[in-house]
Design a protein around this motif. Structure first.
Motif, short mmCIF file in Angstrom:
data_model
loop_
_atom_site.label_atom_id
_atom_site.label_comp_id
_atom_site.label_asym_id
_atom_site.label_seq_id
_atom_site.Cartn_x
_atom_site.Cartn_y
_atom_site.Cartn_z
N HIS A 119 0.83 -1.20 0.00
CA HIS A 119 0.00 0.00 0.00
C HIS A 119 0.87 1.27 0.00
CE1 HIS A 119 -3.28 2.73 0.79
NE2 HIS A 119 -2.64 3.19 1.84
N VAL A 120 1.94 1.26 0.77
CA VAL A 120 2.84 2.43 0.81
C VAL A 120 3.44 2.67 -0.57
CG1 VAL A 120 5.05 3.27 1.70
CG2 VAL A 120 3.36 2.29 3.27
N ASP A 121 3.83 1.60 -1.25
CA ASP A 121 4.38 1.76 -2.60
C ASP A 121 3.34 2.40 -3.53
OD1 ASP A 121 6.75 0.64 -1.83
OD2 ASP A 121 6.33 -1.35 -2.66
N LEU A 122 2.10 1.99 -3.41
CA LEU A 122 1.04 2.56 -4.26
C LEU A 122 0.81 4.03 -3.93
CD1 LEU A 122 -1.46 -0.45 -4.26
CD2 LEU A 122 -0.16 0.42 -6.21
N ARG A 123 0.88 4.38 -2.65
CA ARG A 123 0.72 5.79 -2.29
C ARG A 123 1.87 6.62 -2.84
NH1 ARG A 123 2.53 6.62 2.48
NH2 ARG A 123 1.03 5.28 3.54
N GLN A 124 3.07 6.10 -2.78
CA GLN A 124 4.21 6.84 -3.29
C GLN A 124 4.11 6.99 -4.82
OE1 GLN A 124 7.45 4.59 -1.61
NE2 GLN A 124 7.40 5.73 0.33
N GLN A 125 3.60 5.96 -5.49
CA GLN A 125 3.36 6.09 -6.93
C GLN A 125 2.32 7.17 -7.21
OE1 GLN A 125 2.41 2.28 -8.74
NE2 GLN A 125 3.94 1.23 -7.47
N LEU A 126 1.30 7.23 -6.37
CA LEU A 126 0.27 8.27 -6.52
C LEU A 126 0.87 9.66 -6.36
CD1 LEU A 126 -2.63 9.39 -6.70
CD2 LEU A 126 -2.86 8.90 -4.24
N VAL A 127 1.70 9.85 -5.36
CA VAL A 127 2.30 11.16 -5.14
C VAL A 127 3.17 11.55 -6.33
CG1 VAL A 127 3.96 12.45 -3.72
CG2 VAL A 127 2.20 11.04 -2.62
N SER A 128 3.93 10.61 -6.86
CA SER A 128 4.75 10.89 -8.04
C SER A 128 3.86 11.27 -9.22
CB SER A 128 5.59 9.66 -8.38
OG SER A 128 6.33 9.87 -9.56
N TYR A 129 2.76 10.55 -9.40
CA TYR A 129 1.81 10.85 -10.48
C TYR A 129 1.21 12.24 -10.31
CZ TYR A 129 -2.55 10.51 -13.19
OH TYR A 129 -3.59 10.74 -14.05
N VAL A 130 0.83 12.58 -9.09
CA VAL A 130 0.23 13.89 -8.82
C VAL A 130 1.22 15.00 -9.15
CG1 VAL A 130 -0.57 15.43 -6.97
CG2 VAL A 130 -1.42 13.09 -7.10
N ARG A 131 2.45 14.85 -8.76
CA ARG A 131 3.45 15.89 -9.04
C ARG A 131 3.62 16.11 -10.54
NH1 ARG A 131 8.01 13.96 -4.57
NH2 ARG A 131 6.99 14.92 -2.74
N LYS A 132 3.70 15.03 -11.30
CA LYS A 132 3.84 15.16 -12.76
C LYS A 132 2.60 15.82 -13.36
CE LYS A 132 6.84 11.12 -13.35
NZ LYS A 132 6.93 9.73 -13.89
N ARG A 133 1.43 15.43 -12.87
CA ARG A 133 0.20 15.97 -13.44
C ARG A 133 0.04 17.45 -13.08
NH1 ARG A 133 -3.82 13.57 -16.16
NH2 ARG A 133 -5.84 14.68 -16.23
N LEU A 134 0.45 17.82 -11.87
CA LEU A 134 0.38 19.23 -11.48
C LEU A 134 1.28 20.08 -12.36
CD1 LEU A 134 0.31 19.06 -7.56
CD2 LEU A 134 -1.56 19.69 -9.09
N ARG A 135 2.48 19.58 -12.63
CA ARG A 135 3.39 20.32 -13.52
C ARG A 135 2.76 20.48 -14.89
NH1 ARG A 135 8.77 21.34 -12.60
NH2 ARG A 135 9.06 21.30 -14.86
N TRP A 136 2.14 19.43 -15.40
CA TRP A 136 1.49 19.50 -16.71
C TRP A 136 0.36 20.52 -16.71
CZ3 TRP A 136 -3.61 17.59 -17.69
CH2 TRP A 136 -3.99 17.62 -19.03
N GLN A 137 -0.43 20.53 -15.62
CA GLN A 137 -1.52 21.49 -15.51
C GLN A 137 -0.98 22.92 -15.51
OE1 GLN A 137 -4.30 18.61 -12.64
NE2 GLN A 137 -3.75 20.65 -11.94
N LEU A 138 0.08 23.13 -14.75
CA LEU A 138 0.64 24.47 -14.61
C LEU A 138 1.31 24.94 -15.91
CD1 LEU A 138 2.08 24.06 -11.01
CD2 LEU A 138 0.24 25.62 -11.68
N GLU A 139 2.01 24.04 -16.56
CA GLU A 139 2.66 24.40 -17.82
C GLU A 139 1.62 24.81 -18.86
OE1 GLU A 139 4.80 20.88 -18.70
OE2 GLU A 139 6.60 21.45 -17.54
N ARG A 140 0.48 24.13 -18.84
CA ARG A 140 -0.56 24.41 -19.83
C ARG A 140 -1.13 25.81 -19.65
NH1 ARG A 140 -5.50 20.23 -20.41
NH2 ARG A 140 -5.84 20.92 -18.27
#
Length: 851
Positions: A461-482
């Motif tokens: 479960h911790v691994d999945l949460r850490q994957q989620l946080v990594s995904y969120v960071r990438k998606r936030l950057r994409w949102q902001l760049e747009r």
């Protein structure tokens, strides 16, 4: 002027050893089967991501040299062979239905829905209703139920969301390229395209039919973007839930009328039709018309047969949620069709009105569906109660006790194999065995969960949460760049969220009753909860508001404003464009799923169900599915199901803060010597063991099958295959009951004593007039039960009384009532119709109570 273009379809040249890829790509079974889906990124991982996991687009764009190289890659060919064998075996092997219901192999169920959420590469859905419909098809496939889906194919689907710099939702409508999606046009055996047409005002509107294979289940979708139609009519299926009421009624006509005609045109006439919400209400009318012309019946005779084989599921807990149309709009669009079915405007409008005689009442699609379906249900136990109350008020069952209004409930579920994270599925494979995948609806499957060591479940479960946080960071950057963010904002996005912090998700359609802003009622208290350095808490929000729902857009703007509030640090984020990929990441990685609707406005909700097999816990108002799913030890309930009126927001916000401060956060951060939160992990296990089987679509679809599909098929086949005279006899009996019911009167009710002793029966007699009806036409019932402090009966029981005597137009009935407990009891007498082949009160709503 738009020139008329000729088209040619260019397809990839697959080397002979790779021909199986085309078959794999065109069957959506890959979406919930990792052994198959994992083959596509092996072709070209970067292109697989760029095509949004669309295998048809992938095969159409991949370099031919890459395909040639793969045709000699022994490892890849072995994988392809296993995947192809898996699909071919799945398509033909006996499943649950073939094993348990051998005698029903000839039935066909048609499932009509305005939207289907199957995969990210098929963006023809908007939210929960479509996701549920997609999961329904997947479970029907896994269970082997002989079912076909019917819907509309939207050129633009639903909108794509982004937020501007002020946090205001903006919408775009990118077109779908059907020729590069896992979907095919349907053709007749001679190669010609399957086309149907529907009567519209002064014209025929045509549609072509497309097919998506969802495992063993074909999904047929209608598309009006054909050259035979005018530019206006070509746009009927352009977009989902957009446009005004005129476009809306046109879409629903095409779904219900056109959808049924498409099945007939393909030789797939169904035994049972399931209307998923009132959107498909016109299906009942069209199926009736078809039977009229097929058997030479009147509308009333044909409808009496059709309703036996139709099922209506409502997902709406408030009257405003139903589609309603004015008389003028219905008459303008349906006048030609009314002539086809032989009904005048008044009679046709009556089919969609609670009160058939109220000329001022609009035409309600849910009422239309109810009048063409004997079998009806809500989507959770609480929603069933709410639906019975809605239908009872001012409707045909207004004299019946609420609990007897014929609206049942089948609680929604999720297709577990679609929503479970691959890492969690692999963990179950190791400890539960691969057979868990076919046993998600079996509680015994999950009872074995204790075999998994706490530390291993927690680490996954911790691994999945850490994957989620990594995904969120990438998606936030994409949102902001747009939106042209600054370099500092982009850097800050790279550090958003803490991979080790308690992570709470709130993601769903933004509507005011869902109260996404409840968390922000007391900002100072919320800041204290978020700002504890040794016990950090963070929230991830996501969701779309309907483009016309301005109050819901304001809610999104308010949530987005917190992202800029430095006092919240990086503890609150909003992910734009809530779609299946975002949902999959969230439900697999959050620790807690938050749900705060105004009770009882959440019909069911399924997002919280999706976190369960992934190890997430629910923190929710006792509404929808959680009202029956919650018990201590599986998560947390906000409140106790009370109605606080206008002050509910403040009361329930404080209850939420109390739970976070005193229960959720402490339990999460209470660690043993190995750093594992043993109490939290035990709650995870309890949640999975008690909830995963109950809230799966395998359980749900089995329930639909055994409670509705099979009985409806038996009723429809028995009556529709019988002689015309038997249908006329039943309809004639119903007409006799309706025309004579005003003469039914209970004259007197008497007991042989004013009190009774336990074990000694009380004899009760009643006298009544039946007019033109005989005692064989009615069931005279004693209605009785214990009284509460308000002199109301709860948990009432009925006893059918015996016909004792007849003289001078008066019938005497009698029964003996046994009492097994002491106390105050109430009783009265009521009369209802009775016929061996008619469901009461589903088909006939008459009832007469003693005054």
């Amino acid at each position: 002027m738009r020139p008329r273009l000729r088209t040619v379809q260019v397809t990839p040249v697959l080397p002979r050893p790779l021909l199986g890829l085309q078959k794999l790509a065109l069957n959506m079974y890959w979406d919930w089967t990792p052994e198959i889906s994992s083959i596509f990124p092996r072709i070209d991982g970067e292109l697989w991501e760029r095509t949004a996991h669309n295998p048809v687009a992938l095969l159409g764009q991949v370099d031919q040299r890459r395909l040639d190289a793969l045709s000699t890659d022994l490892g890849f060919l072995a994988h392809l062979g296993r995947a192809t064998e898996n699909l071919e075996r799945y398509l033909v092997e006996p499943r649950w239905f073939q094993t348990e219901h051998v005698g029903h192999s000839n039935i066909r169920v048609a499932y009509f829905s305005a939207e289907f959420g199957i995969s990210p590469c098929l963006p023809i859905y908007s939210g929960g209703l479509g996701i549920l419909a997609g999961d329904h098809l997947k479970s029907a496939s896994d269970l082997g139920i002989p079912l076909v889906g019917v819907g509309l194919l939207y050129q633009e689907g639903y909108f794509r969301q982004y937020l501007n710099a002020d946090g205001w939702q903006m919408e775009t409508y990118p077109p779908n390229d059907f020729y590069n999606m896992p979907i095919r046009q349907v053709r007749h055996p001679d190669g010609s395209l399957v086309r149907i047409s529907v009567e519209f005002p002064g014209r025929l509107v045509h549609a072509q039919v497309w097919r998506i294979d969802v495992g063993r289940v074909p999904l047929y979708l209608l598309d009006t973007n054909v050259v035979e139609n005018s530019d206006h009519d070509r746009k009927i299926t352009r977009a989902l839930y957009s446009g005004g009421v005129e476009l809306r009624i046109q879409q629903l006509m095409m779904l219900g009328i056109g959808g049924f005609r498409a099945l007939v045109a393909m030789g797939l006439e169904p035994t049972v039709c399931h209307m998923n919400e009132g959107h498909a209400g016109f299906l009942g009318v069209e199926r009736t018309r078809h039977l009229m012309h097929q058997r030479g019946l009147s509308y009333e005779l044909a409808r009496d047969l059709v309703e036996d084989g139709d099922i209506f599921t409502t997902h709406t807990p408030v009257p405003a949620g139903f589609d309603v149309f004015s008389r003028e709009l219905v008459e303008r669009h349906m006048s030609d069709y009314m002539r086809v079915v032989g009904l005048n405007t008044k009679d046709f409008m009556a089919l969609g009105r609670r009160n058939a005689n109220d000329d001022h009442e609009p035409f309600n699609m849910a009422v239309l569906a109810i009048r063409h379906a004997v079998h009806r249900n809500g989507v959770s136990a609480l929603h069933g109660q709410v639906s019975r109350r809605l239908v009872q008020q001012g409707g045909a069952w207004h004299e019946w006790p609420e609990e007897e209004v014929p609206i049942g409930s089948v609680t929604n579920g999720i297709h577990t194999r679609t929503w479970i994270a691959p890492a969690m599925a692999a963990l179950y494979d190791r400890y539960l065995g691969p057979s868990w995948r076919d046993g998600t609806a079996n509680p015994e499957t999950w009872a074995a969960l204790d075999r998994i060591p706490n530390e291993e479940l927690w680490r996954t479960h911790v691994d999945l949460r850490q994957q989620l946080v990594s995904y969120v960071r990438k998606r936030l950057r994409w949102q902001l760049e747009r939106r042209g963010a600054t370099d500092k904002e982009l850097v800050d996005a790279s550090y958003a969220l803490d991979p080790d912090a308690l992570t709470i998700g709130f993601a769903r359609r933004f509507a005011t009753y869902k109260r996404a802003t409840l968390l922000f009622q007391d900002l100072e208290r919320l800041k204290r909860i978020l700002s504890q350095a040794h016990r950090p808490v963070q929230f991830i929000f996501s969701g779309k508001a309907h483009p016309a729902d301005q109050p819901a857009k304001e809610y999104i703007k308010l949530v987005a404003s917190k992202l800029k509030d430095s006092t919240f640090g990086r503890a609150i984020v909003f992910l734009e464009d809530y779609e299946i990929p975002v949902a999959r990441m969230l439900v697999s990685g959050v620790d807690v799923w938050l749900n705060t609707p105004q009770r009882p406005k959440e019909a069911s909700g399924t997002s919280g169900m999706k976190v369960v097999p992934n190890g997430g816990l629910n923190l929710s108002i006792l509404d929808g599915w959680w009202a029956e799913g919650y018990e201590p030890g599986v998560g947390w309930a906000i409140g106790s199901g009370e109605d606080h009126g206008e002050g509910s927001d403040l009361v329930e916000a404080n209850a939420l803060y109390d739970l976070l401060e005193n229960h959720v956060v402490p339990l999460y951060y209470e660690r043993d010597t190995r750093g594992c939160p043993a109490g939290w992990v035990q709650t995870m296990k309890t949640s999975i063991k008690k909830l995963a089987a109950r809230f799966s679509t395998d359980r749900m679809v089995k329930e639909y099958g055994e409670r509705f599909y099979l009985p409806a098929a038996d009723m429809y086949v028995a009556r529709s295959s019988g002689p015309r005279e038997s249908v006329e006899s039943v309809v004639g009996w119903k007409q006799k009951v309706r025309s004579s019911w005003h003469d039914v009167r209970v004259l007197d009710v008497k007991a042989n004593a004013g009190e009774a002793r336990i074990g000694e029966p009380l004899t009760i007699r009643c006298w009544l007039r039946l007019g033109a009806l005989g005692p064989e036409d009615v069931d005279v019932q004693l209605y009785h039960g214990a009284l509460d402090a308000k002199d109301e009966i709860h948990g009432a029981q009925t006893i059918s009384m015996r016909h004792q005597h007849y003289q001078d137009g008066v019938h005497e009935f009698v029964c003996d009532v046994p009492f097994r407990t002491s106390g105050r009891f109430g009783y009265t007498v009521r009369v209802v119709p009775r016929h061996e082949t008619v469901l009461i009160p589903n088909e006939l709503t008459r009832i007469r109570w003693a005054d």
